[in-house]
Write an enzyme that holds these catalytic residues in place. Structure first.
Site, PDB file in Angstrom:
ATOM      1  N   GLU A   1       0.812  -1.226   0.000  1.00 17.54           N
ATOM      2  CA  GLU A   1       0.000   0.000   0.000  1.00 17.54           C
ATOM      3  C   GLU A   1       0.845   1.274   0.000  1.00 17.54           C
ATOM      4  O   GLU A   1       0.556   2.210   0.741  1.00 17.54           O
ATOM      5  CB  GLU A   1      -0.944  -0.014   1.211  1.00 17.54           C
ATOM      6  CG  GLU A   1      -1.941  -1.150   1.150  1.00 17.54           C
ATOM      7  CD  GLU A   1      -2.869  -1.188   2.347  1.00 17.54           C
ATOM      8  OE1 GLU A   1      -4.058  -1.472   2.154  1.00 17.54           O
ATOM      9  OE2 GLU A   1      -2.405  -0.940   3.462  1.00 17.54           O
TER      10      GLU A   1
HETATM   11  N1  IFG Z   1      -4.334  -3.898   4.510  1.00 19.52           N
HETATM   12  C1  IFG Z   1      -3.070  -3.426   5.090  1.00 19.52           C
HETATM   13  C2  IFG Z   1      -2.889  -3.674   6.573  1.00 19.52           C
HETATM   14  C3  IFG Z   1      -4.180  -3.537   7.368  1.00 19.52           C
HETATM   15  C4  IFG Z   1      -5.250  -4.411   6.724  1.00 19.52           C
HETATM   16  C5  IFG Z   1      -6.510  -4.446   7.583  1.00 19.52           C
HETATM   17  C6  IFG Z   1      -1.997  -5.453   4.211  1.00 19.52           C
HETATM   18  C7  IFG Z   1      -0.755  -6.103   3.653  1.00 19.52           C
HETATM   19  C8  IFG Z   1      -5.538  -3.895   5.349  1.00 19.52           C
HETATM   20  N2  IFG Z   1      -1.959  -4.108   4.396  1.00 19.52           N
HETATM   21  O1  IFG Z   1      -2.956  -6.137   4.511  1.00 19.52           O
HETATM   22  O2  IFG Z   1      -1.928  -2.757   7.094  1.00 19.52           O
HETATM   23  O3  IFG Z   1      -4.583  -2.200   7.458  1.00 19.52           O
HETATM   24  O4  IFG Z   1      -7.387  -5.465   7.169  1.00 19.52           O
END
Ligand code: IFG
Length: 508
Positions: free
Chosen positions: A319
């Protein structure tokens, strides 16, 4: 009482005694009628029984098994090392059964006792986890073990869980309890998500503000916290004593607001950032075209490597929406060089497959099948953590008191009902290194919250990582899972009593 009623009273009493006696032997007389999780590869009963008493004795064939024996004596109170007479339980190496690998074991229960043998102490440790499950948690003085044999070994080498200690901080004792949960189900990796926007949780001696500032808060503005390097080493040792490898994650270049709030030079505008206690993602990035950033990463990786005996360092990479794509790709290749220079193998979320990464680098697929297929083309091993199936921070259903639902609602049956070899058509089975169930903690504030989301789904993920696909089906598994409720209760685990499991009588 007249004569008539006296005889009917005696009859009822006799009937009650017979019924009581029969329910005394409620334990299966056939070893194959077991409730073991993960399901062993091979298990067969010979119809006999071995009486194991609470003062049972242990014998080891090799001094390298003393640690495993000490662990068993610690968790199964009453057991002790045999001095001279033959032991009830013998632990041995030299199984010389190649297919068992390092983690597999053989168990033979006869009328003369229990023998657990393996190629390595790790396998003996797993055999003892199985034995612990054959001993009822509220066992009386004498336990009847059904006789038979078990031959068992894992399907995948990486069977992990991730705990996010950044969004909400969890102290050493909570992490050790989490490790106990993993060990009971033969999980062999704990991935610690140590840094994110809301908190930097590992002391870096050359960069003290990372924890004095970056570790000073958490989601919701609480006190946060961090592990000194000594505390981290204590966690690593506790895990190692249970044959669990710690994989530390320093999430880069995104998810870095805690670091940006600690050191001005990491910010592209040279201004120190603000601490962040919200739950948004994708807004932060290190300054990828400044050498100060790579000196920072090198200093962090150097200190982390020195206290991490495991082969991997996870560098996150997820992200990074605030990082230009070409800057991101350049950053990943620089970090790959730094991790390799410090003698570790890199791990990262599936976005890193867009970068120049070494073949040994392990890609953790969470969200993008495209990135996973890129990793597969590059020949990278892949860990499967599909958010829609394995994210334990997802609600069970719309009534769950905490958790997210952005990926999916994941009831206990959905969490169990998938095959890593086929869940992602773009990834060839031979590149699947294993599976991992993450627990993100934006909505998770304490151990009871952890237990609510992790149980009863965790045992199912452990079985997915360990047991042959051919032996797995939900209808059969759900009754074994129900039989673990007394285990959860005796450990004080406040698990979610999912309606898709027939938990039966409270005391079953
Ligand atoms: N995605 C983000 C996490 C977390 C997650 C919550 C990944 C690799 C959503 N990154 O999953 O940091 O915020 O469900």
């Amino acid at each position: 009482m007249n004569l008539e009623s006296k005889y009917s009273y005696a009859f009822v009493l006799a009937l009650a005694i017979i019924l009581l006696a029969s329910c005394e032997t409620k334990r299966p007389t056939n070893l194959a009628d077991h409730n073991l999780i993960p399901h062993p590869v091979e298990i067969s009963g010979t119809g006999g029984r071995y009486l194991l008493d609470r003062e049972a004795t242990l014998q080891i064939s090799d001094p390298s098994l003393q640690g495993v024996a000490d662990y068993f004596i610690e968790v199964q109170s009453g057991m002790k090392m045999a001095m001279d007479q033959k032991a009830d339980i013998e632990l041995a190496l030299g199984a010389n059964d190649e297919e068992l690998g390092e983690e597999g074991y053989l168990m033979e229960i006869t009328e003369y006792g229990v023998v657990i043998s393996a190629n390595h102490p790790h396998g003996v440790f797993h055999g003892l986890q199985t034995l612990l499950q054959l001993i009822p948690v509220n066992a009386e003085e004498l336990v009847e073990l059904a006789t038979g044999t078990i031959r068992d070994y894992p399907r995948y080498g990486h069977r992990g869980s991730m705990l996010d200690v950044s969004r909400h901080f969890f102290g050493v004792e909570d992490v050790k309890r989490y490790i106990d949960f993993l060990a009971a189900y033969k999980i062999n990796v704990l991935h610690l998500h140590l840094t994110d926007d809301q908190g930097w949780r590992i002391e870096i001696k050359s960069k003290p503000e990372l924890t004095t500032i970056g570790g000073s808060t958490e989601v919701g503005g609480g006190a946060g916290g961090f592990y000194t390097q000594k505390q981290y080493e204590d966690i690593v040792q506790y895990a190692a004593d249970r044959f669990i490898t710690i994989v530390p994650e320093i999430d880069l270049p995104g998810h870095t607001q805690a670091a940006l709030a600690s050191y001005a030079e990491l910010n592209c505008d040279g201004q120190v950032g603000e601490l962040y206690t919200g739950t948004e993602v994708g807004f932060s990035t290190l300054c990828t075209d400044s050498e100060a950033t790579y000196e920072f990463v090198d200093a962090v990786i150097q200190e982390l490597e020195a206290i991490t005996p495991g082969p991997y360092i996870h560098i996150g990479g997820d992200e990074s929406h605030a990082t230009e794509k070409e800057d991101y790709i350049y950053f990943i290749s620089r970090v790959q060089q730094i991790v390799s220079k410090h003698g570790k193998t890199m791990m990262g979320w599936d976005e890193i497959a867009q970068g120049e990464i070494e073949k040994e680098t392990v890609v953790q697929q969470w969200n993008s099948a495209g990135n996973a297929s890129k990793a597969a083309e590059n020949g990278n091993r892949i860990i499967l953590s599909p958010a829609k199936l394995a994210y334990m921070d997802m609600k069970y259903d719309s009534t769950s008191r905490i958790g997210y639902d952005w990926a999916a609602l994941i009831e206990v049956d959905r969490a169990y009902n998938w095959d890593p070899d086929t869940v992602n058509a773009t990834v060839p089975a031979e590149l699947i290194y294993g599976v991992e169930a993450p627990l993100w903690t934006e909505t998770v504030e304490n151990m009871k919250d952890i237990e609510y989301l992790v149980f009863p789904r965790l045992p199912g993920y452990a079985e997915i990582g360990w047991s042959p696909q051919s032996l797995r089906n939900w209808e059969e598994y759900r009754s074994r899972l129900a039989a673990h409720a007394p285990r959860f209760e005796s450990a004080g685990i406040e698990f979610y009593r999912s309606p898709v499991v027939d938990w039966g009588k409270k005391d079953n």
